[in-house]
Design an enzyme around this catalytic site. Sequence first.
Site, PDB file in Angstrom:
ATOM      1  N   TYR A  53       7.340 -42.377  13.816  1.00 19.51           N
ATOM      2  CA  TYR A  53       8.560 -42.244  14.607  1.00 19.51           C
ATOM      3  C   TYR A  53       9.459 -43.438  14.297  1.00 19.51           C
ATOM      4  O   TYR A  53       8.993 -44.579  14.292  1.00 19.51           O
ATOM      5  CB  TYR A  53       8.208 -42.229  16.101  1.00 19.51           C
ATOM      6  CG  TYR A  53       9.409 -42.141  17.013  1.00 19.51           C
ATOM      7  CD1 TYR A  53      10.187 -40.986  17.063  1.00 19.51           C
ATOM      8  CD2 TYR A  53       9.765 -43.218  17.823  1.00 19.51           C
ATOM      9  CE1 TYR A  53      11.288 -40.907  17.909  1.00 19.51           C
ATOM     10  CE2 TYR A  53      10.863 -43.139  18.674  1.00 19.51           C
ATOM     11  CZ  TYR A  53      11.622 -41.981  18.710  1.00 19.51           C
ATOM     12  OH  TYR A  53      12.708 -41.913  19.548  1.00 19.51           O
ATOM     13  N   ASP A  60       8.992 -50.318   9.406  1.00 17.68           N
ATOM     14  CA  ASP A  60       9.436 -50.230  10.794  1.00 17.68           C
ATOM     15  C   ASP A  60       8.368 -50.921  11.639  1.00 17.68           C
ATOM     16  O   ASP A  60       7.347 -50.343  11.973  1.00 17.68           O
ATOM     17  CB  ASP A  60       9.613 -48.755  11.181  1.00 17.68           C
ATOM     18  CG  ASP A  60      10.008 -48.588  12.644  1.00 17.68           C
ATOM     19  OD1 ASP A  60       9.961 -49.591  13.391  1.00 17.68           O
ATOM     20  OD2 ASP A  60      10.357 -47.463  13.033  1.00 17.68           O
ATOM     21  N   LYS A 118      11.681 -53.771  20.513  1.00 17.32           N
ATOM     22  CA  LYS A 118      10.670 -53.940  21.564  1.00 17.32           C
ATOM     23  C   LYS A 118      10.364 -55.404  21.901  1.00 17.32           C
ATOM     24  O   LYS A 118      11.128 -56.018  22.628  1.00 17.32           O
ATOM     25  CB  LYS A 118       9.422 -53.127  21.218  1.00 17.32           C
ATOM     26  CG  LYS A 118       9.778 -51.631  21.149  1.00 17.32           C
ATOM     27  CD  LYS A 118       8.659 -50.654  21.209  1.00 17.32           C
ATOM     28  CE  LYS A 118       9.222 -49.262  21.452  1.00 17.32           C
ATOM     29  NZ  LYS A 118       9.019 -48.290  20.406  1.00 17.32           N
TER      30      LYS A 118
HETATM   31  C1  LIG Z   1      10.237 -47.389  19.859  1.00 16.09           C
HETATM   32  C2  LIG Z   1      10.337 -47.214  18.391  1.00 16.09           C
HETATM   33  C3  LIG Z   1      11.566 -47.002  17.756  1.00 16.09           C
HETATM   34  C4  LIG Z   1      12.836 -46.771  18.518  1.00 16.09           C
HETATM   35  O1  LIG Z   1      13.228 -47.852  19.282  1.00 16.09           O
HETATM   36  P1  LIG Z   1      14.225 -47.580  20.536  1.00 16.09           P
HETATM   37  O2  LIG Z   1      14.505 -48.946  21.057  1.00 16.09           O
HETATM   38  O3  LIG Z   1      13.441 -46.713  21.475  1.00 16.09           O
HETATM   39  O4  LIG Z   1      15.416 -46.902  20.006  1.00 16.09           O
HETATM   40  C5  LIG Z   1      11.588 -46.960  16.385  1.00 16.09           C
HETATM   41  N1  LIG Z   1      10.461 -47.125  15.653  1.00 16.09           N
HETATM   42  C6  LIG Z   1       9.268 -47.333  16.234  1.00 16.09           C
HETATM   43  C7  LIG Z   1       8.076 -47.555  15.372  1.00 16.09           C
HETATM   44  C8  LIG Z   1       9.161 -47.347  17.609  1.00 16.09           C
HETATM   45  O5  LIG Z   1       7.953 -47.487  18.177  1.00 16.09           O
END
Ligand SMILES: *Cc1c(COP(=O)(O)O)cnc(C)c1O
Length: 432
Positions: free
Chosen positions: A147, A242, A270
Amino acid sequence: MKSLKIEKSITLFEEANKYLAGGVNSPVRSFKSVKGRPLFIKNALGSHIFDVDGNEYIDYVASWGPIILGHAHPEILREVKQVLKNGTSFGASTELEIDLAKKIVDIYPSIEMVRMTSSGTEATMSAIRLARGYTKKDKIIKFEGCYHGHADYFLVEAGSGIATLNIPGSAGVPDNVIKDTLILPFNDIIAVKEAVKEYNNEIAAVILEPVPGNMGVVLPKDGYLKDLREITKENDILLIFDEIITGLRLSLGGAQKVFNVIPDITCLGKIIGGGFPVGAYGGSIEIMESLAPLGPVYQAGTLSGNPIAVSAGIKTIELLSREGIYEELEEKSNMLERGLRQAAESCKVNYCINRIGSMLTIFFTKEEINDYQNAKKSNTILYSIYFKKMLKLGIYLAPSQFEAMFISLAHSKDDIEKTIEASYYAFKETIK
Ligand SMILES: *Cc1c(COP(=O)(O)O)cnc(C)c1O
């Protein structure tokens, strides 16, 4: 055992449904996949979270990752209050932004220069734009079950809420937009080699969660990340990690430090916001100079580098930089893993636990899980039984099989023992 009283949450959810689509501002919060009703949270402290009915839970959602220090950490609160006095947003630069950028550059071997955003979604979508602008190529490779936020071209076989709701992607995403997204299975290096051969000179970037957390925790096979690094380098393809979950969680320097693989672009979010909305992406100076105002790739944000979020991020990094922090997280997480395994064994549950550092998923299947197709074989009905029983016993887990449990520094040995004990009862329910 007393049953869970959640009348106020139920009333609030009914009210919320009148004014908010689905009663929530993010689908993963809805408890839909576990066929329950979401709790409304009043407050949280340390490892504990309290709902509006006064129930107390040991929290393993941690706001989906950011809360690695525990909730309402006094030093974060003190810092934020101090900065807040000066105003909340200026739409102009502050010294704080340099501080945070310096810290990120110091910690991340792949990053010489940073651009901050207000969410992880913005970081990943901007990283892709940057990669396309820099390489002058259009196609990207992403992996099933990873994701990367909710930008159009990522919403194919994505993890997290998409996996939870069992939908292939999203309505409203034109075929035209995803025609350049190549979807491959995670942990399958041959598939990458074949795609690179077939689309020779068209692929701008390979993007992945180096350790996926959004199909549940899945570990990269030995050498997989190194192989990806080699193939991308040989073919002038940018490698994008990511690390929005893994950054500052697996180590200060994220998964890239743990696995010793240096990507071209890193996305963060995060934890670097210390519980405030944030995102960031960075890479070498050469790549980052493609961004406006230096270069032709445009990306902007009214609240990007917001002083409150940035100050919480700086303080978080300072606190995580102390001696022995990641050892402490490992020790607690290992204790939890061992306890859960014992509980699952003694209850004869079919399970698979994947863990690295302070992220852990228990899947309800005997099979080893190393990609999305396997993860989907987990028995989600059993997960929802387990989830509900745990909730009743005062343990707040992610309301979906395809997420991680996050252990924080605030979790005590007592919290973990209670969690393991609750699991014995919860596992027994699942084998009935
Ligand atoms: C949470 C998450 C996102 C998106 O971040 P948001 O602040 O919710 O837009 C993208 N990549 C990963 C791996 C995530 O866990």
